[in-house]
Each structure stands twice: as C-alpha cells, then as structure tokens.
Scaffold this active site. Structure first.
Site, PDB file in Angstrom:
ATOM      1  N   HIS A 223      -9.329  -3.115   2.236  1.00  0.00           N
ATOM      2  CA  HIS A 223      -9.209  -4.393   1.531  1.00  0.00           C
ATOM      3  C   HIS A 223     -10.411  -5.297   1.845  1.00  0.00           C
ATOM      4  O   HIS A 223     -10.910  -6.004   0.971  1.00  0.00           O
ATOM      5  CB  HIS A 223      -7.899  -5.104   1.907  1.00  0.00           C
TER       6      HIS A 223
ATOM      7  N   ASP B  54      -8.148  -1.260  -7.687  1.00  0.00           N
ATOM      8  CA  ASP B  54      -7.255  -0.325  -7.005  1.00  0.00           C
ATOM      9  C   ASP B  54      -8.041   0.658  -6.136  1.00  0.00           C
ATOM     10  O   ASP B  54      -9.217   0.911  -6.381  1.00  0.00           O
ATOM     11  CB  ASP B  54      -6.430   0.429  -8.060  1.00  0.00           C
TER      12      ASP B  54
ATOM     13  N   GLU C 103       4.880  -6.918  -7.248  1.00  0.00           N
ATOM     14  CA  GLU C 103       5.437  -5.730  -6.576  1.00  0.00           C
ATOM     15  C   GLU C 103       4.816  -5.514  -5.192  1.00  0.00           C
ATOM     16  O   GLU C 103       5.432  -4.911  -4.318  1.00  0.00           O
ATOM     17  CB  GLU C 103       5.209  -4.476  -7.434  1.00  0.00           C
ATOM     18  N   ASN C 104       3.596  -6.001  -4.993  1.00  0.00           N
ATOM     19  CA  ASN C 104       2.935  -5.802  -3.699  1.00  0.00           C
ATOM     20  C   ASN C 104       3.647  -6.534  -2.551  1.00  0.00           C
ATOM     21  O   ASN C 104       3.427  -6.209  -1.379  1.00  0.00           O
ATOM     22  CB  ASN C 104       1.457  -6.220  -3.744  1.00  0.00           C
TER      23      ASN C 104
ATOM     24  N   ARG D 258      -2.590   3.324 -15.525  1.00  0.00           N
ATOM     25  CA  ARG D 258      -1.413   2.516 -15.862  1.00  0.00           C
ATOM     26  C   ARG D 258      -1.735   1.038 -15.697  1.00  0.00           C
ATOM     27  O   ARG D 258      -2.701   0.666 -15.019  1.00  0.00           O
ATOM     28  CB  ARG D 258      -0.218   2.927 -14.992  1.00  0.00           C
ATOM     29  N   LEU D 259      -0.877   0.223 -16.307  1.00  0.00           N
ATOM     30  CA  LEU D 259      -1.097  -1.224 -16.322  1.00  0.00           C
ATOM     31  C   LEU D 259      -0.549  -1.906 -15.066  1.00  0.00           C
ATOM     32  O   LEU D 259      -1.000  -2.996 -14.701  1.00  0.00           O
ATOM     33  CB  LEU D 259      -0.434  -1.777 -17.593  1.00  0.00           C
ATOM     34  N   SER D 260       0.460  -1.281 -14.422  1.00  0.00           N
ATOM     35  CA  SER D 260       1.043  -1.852 -13.200  1.00  0.00           C
ATOM     36  C   SER D 260       1.355  -3.349 -13.337  1.00  0.00           C
ATOM     37  O   SER D 260       1.090  -4.133 -12.420  1.00  0.00           O
ATOM     38  CB  SER D 260       0.143  -1.596 -11.981  1.00  0.00           C
TER      39      SER D 260
ATOM     40  N   ARG E 237       5.254  -4.290   0.113  1.00  0.00           N
ATOM     41  CA  ARG E 237       4.518  -3.511   1.116  1.00  0.00           C
ATOM     42  C   ARG E 237       4.877  -3.976   2.526  1.00  0.00           C
ATOM     43  O   ARG E 237       5.490  -5.025   2.714  1.00  0.00           O
ATOM     44  CB  ARG E 237       3.010  -3.649   0.866  1.00  0.00           C
TER      45      ARG E 237
HETATM   46  C1  IPE Z   1      -2.029  -2.805  -8.848  1.00  0.00           C
HETATM   47  O1  IPE Z   1      -2.263  -1.804  -7.926  1.00  0.00           O
HETATM   48  C2  IPE Z   1      -2.038  -4.138  -8.172  1.00  0.00           C
HETATM   49  C3  IPE Z   1      -3.340  -4.571  -7.673  1.00  0.00           C
HETATM   50  C4  IPE Z   1      -4.479  -3.945  -7.792  1.00  0.00           C
HETATM   51  C5  IPE Z   1      -3.331  -5.839  -6.998  1.00  0.00           C
HETATM   52  P1  IPE Z   1      -1.060  -1.064  -7.165  1.00  0.00           P
HETATM   53  O2  IPE Z   1      -1.716  -0.085  -6.266  1.00  0.00           O
HETATM   54  O3  IPE Z   1      -0.142  -2.041  -6.580  1.00  0.00           O
HETATM   55  O4  IPE Z   1      -0.317  -0.335  -8.384  1.00  0.00           O
HETATM   56  P2  IPE Z   1       0.518   1.013  -8.415  1.00  0.00           P
HETATM   57  O5  IPE Z   1       1.538   0.898  -7.312  1.00  0.00           O
HETATM   58  O6  IPE Z   1      -0.422   2.138  -8.199  1.00  0.00           O
HETATM   59  O7  IPE Z   1       1.105   1.037  -9.783  1.00  0.00           O
HETATM   60  C1  IPE Z   2      -5.545  -2.239  -4.333  1.00  0.00           C
HETATM   61  O1  IPE Z   2      -5.670  -1.206  -3.426  1.00  0.00           O
HETATM   62  C2  IPE Z   2      -5.397  -3.585  -3.668  1.00  0.00           C
HETATM   63  C3  IPE Z   2      -4.035  -4.123  -3.680  1.00  0.00           C
HETATM   64  C4  IPE Z   2      -3.011  -3.627  -4.323  1.00  0.00           C
HETATM   65  C5  IPE Z   2      -3.802  -5.321  -2.896  1.00  0.00           C
HETATM   66  P1  IPE Z   2      -4.384  -0.438  -2.898  1.00  0.00           P
HETATM   67  O2  IPE Z   2      -3.938  -1.086  -1.634  1.00  0.00           O
HETATM   68  O3  IPE Z   2      -3.368  -0.305  -3.955  1.00  0.00           O
HETATM   69  O4  IPE Z   2      -5.027   0.983  -2.569  1.00  0.00           O
HETATM   70  P2  IPE Z   2      -4.384   2.393  -2.834  1.00  0.00           P
HETATM   71  O5  IPE Z   2      -3.983   2.442  -4.289  1.00  0.00           O
HETATM   72  O6  IPE Z   2      -3.206   2.501  -1.924  1.00  0.00           O
HETATM   73  O7  IPE Z   2      -5.484   3.359  -2.524  1.00  0.00           O
HETATM   74 MG    MG Z   3      -2.995   1.072  -5.385  1.00  0.00          MG
END
Ligand code: IPE
Ligand code: IPE
Ligand code: MG
Length: 238
Positions: free
Chosen positions: A36, A19, A66-67, A193-195, A70
């Site tokens: 990324h 993350d 959930e991603n 969190r576990l997300s 985006r």
């Molecule tokens: C968890 O991170 C998913 C990945 C690292 C792929 P997110 O950034 O999506 O989780 P939340 O939204 O903070 O819970």
């Molecule tokens: C984790 O980084 C990678 C994925 C979820 C694909 P994020 O994109 O969640 O980065 P932040 O949490 O917004 O900084």
């Molecule tokens: Mg994130």
C-alpha cells in the site's frame, strides 16, 4: 522518458481501480501494508503525469465500503497511510496546483483522517490543475442509496414529486454532482470486475485492464492506456 500522449481526444476524466498492492508485497515477501505504501508513492507519480498531460480529473479507488471487512490491522494501516500521505504531500500537491475532492461515506472514517482530509481539501480548493478525487469508504451502491435517501427527503418535504424525478435528479444527488463522468476506467492487477466502483457514472466509460499491479503501474503504462483510449471510437449507443 515516456513521451506525453497526443493532445487530441485526451480523456478529461480518468478513474483507476488501484488493485494489486497486496499481491505486489506478498510476491516480495513483504507485509501487505508495504504494498500500500508503494502504491501511494506511485499515485504521486501518476498525478504528476496527469498534471503535465492536461488530464482534468483523476479519480482513484482508495478504499471501498467492502474493504472495511479486512483485518483491523490492515484497515488501521490504510487509514494512517491516507492521513500521513495527505500531510506529507500537501507541499507537492500545492506546487502542482492539484485540487482535492473526496467521495464516499466519509462519516465512517476515523476522526483524525476525516479532519485531515477536509483541511487538505480546503487548502487546495482554489487550485486550477488536475483534480484528484479520492474514493474513500466508497461503494457505488452506497452512493446511490444515499442519493435515494436525499431524494426521498425532498419528496417527503413536498419539494419534488415522484413524476418529476429524472436521471438528472439522481446525478445531482450523488457525492460530486459537478464532476463529469469518467471517460477512461483503468483496473490494474488483472481482475476484470467493477467491485462496486462508480456504478452510475461509469455507464459509458471505456475500460482498460492491465496485469501490472498498482505499485508497478508506471507513467508508461498510463500513457499506453491513454493511447489505447484515443484509438477507440465511442458511440454512446448512437
Ligand atoms: C477494489 O479492490 C477496491 C479498491 C481498489 C480500493 P478490491 O481488491 O477490494 O476488490 P475485489 O475484492 O478484488 O473485488
Ligand atoms: C488495492 O490492493 C488497495 C486496496 C483495496 C486498499 P489490494 O489490497 O486489494 O491488493 P490485492 O488485490 O490483495 O493484491
Ligand atoms: Mg484487491
């Protein structure tokens, strides 16, 4: 040079919630996708360290169910990144004898990403080094739901009765039944969190949190997480 961790009591399986790529980029005035890309470079470094140190499995949360919510641009960028990464890293992965596995609802991936993933898995299948497990389009609830669907099918077909259903039945119907549960679960970038990651498999994992965003999570951070793990006493309720 980061010294390798002590060989005793090494975690066999490390899982990482990678993350903070977006925050890393935003803090530098860069587009999120740049974060990324840096994260992907960092993954190469982590995988090399795991191979050198004798870690058997490295599971990385690369894209959650959930991603998909985006922005289209970010989702497309991530899919392209994943596809390019596998294509450009294949030589390196082969050299390091890395085996590749994937978990998640892979049917949702774009066709070319899915084809590249499965071709890369095939090419690396006889390697005996660290197994890299990509959790892609992955959600713990979704995985358990899909397992429940498979089990319901077995019950409907008369191959199994509800009374014979055990925890092992569920484990066997998850995406990668032969992979042992993670020993150490790391989350970067400060959230605790576990997300929706590895809900079933992480029931007795040891947690490690760090403030470092994933692009900054270095070999030294990984060694510190492993050393922290090695100093703990796991009890499993006993
Ligand atoms: C968890 O991170 C998913 C990945 C690292 C792929 P997110 O950034 O999506 O989780 P939340 O939204 O903070 O819970
Ligand atoms: C984790 O980084 C990678 C994925 C979820 C694909 P994020 O994109 O969640 O980065 P932040 O949490 O917004 O900084
Ligand atoms: Mg994130």
């Amino acid at each position: 040079m980061t010294p390798p961790p002590a060989p005793e009591n090494l975690p066999a399986h490390i899982a990482v919630i990678m993350d903070g790529n977006g925050r890393w980029a935003t803090a530098r005035g860069l587009p999120r996708l740049a974060g990324h890309y840096r994260g992907a470079e960092n993954l190469r470094e982590m995988l090399t360290a795991c191979g050198e140190w004798g870690i058997r499995y490295l599971t990385v949360y690369a894209f959650s169910t959930e991603n998909w919510r985006r922005d289209r641009q970010e989702v497309d960028g991530l899919m392209t990144l994943m596809t390019d990464y596998l294509q450009s890293e294949i030589g390196n992965l082969q050299k390091n004898r890395v085996r590749l596995l994937a978990m998640g609802d892979l049917a949702r991936l774009p066709e070319n990403a899915r084809a590249t993933l499965s071709a890369t898995i095939d090419r690396l299948q006889y390697n005996d080094g660290c197994a890299l497990i990509l959790a892609l389009s992955y959600g713990g609830r979704d995985e358990i739901k899909r397992a429940a669907q498979k089990i319901a099918g077995e019950v409907a077909a008369g191959k199994l009765t509800a009374a014979d259903l055990t925890e092992a039945t569920i484990s066997r119907n998850l995406d990668l039944p032969d992979v042992p549960d993670p020993d150490l679960l790391i989350r970067t970038a400060g959230e605790k969190r576990l997300s929706n990651f590895l809900l079933w498999q992480a029931s007795y994992a040891e947690w490690y949190f760090t403030e470092a965003c994933f692009p900054d999570f270095s070999r030294a951070h990984l060694a510190a997480a492993i050393a922290d793990y090695q100093a703990r006493k796991r009890k499993f309720g006993g």
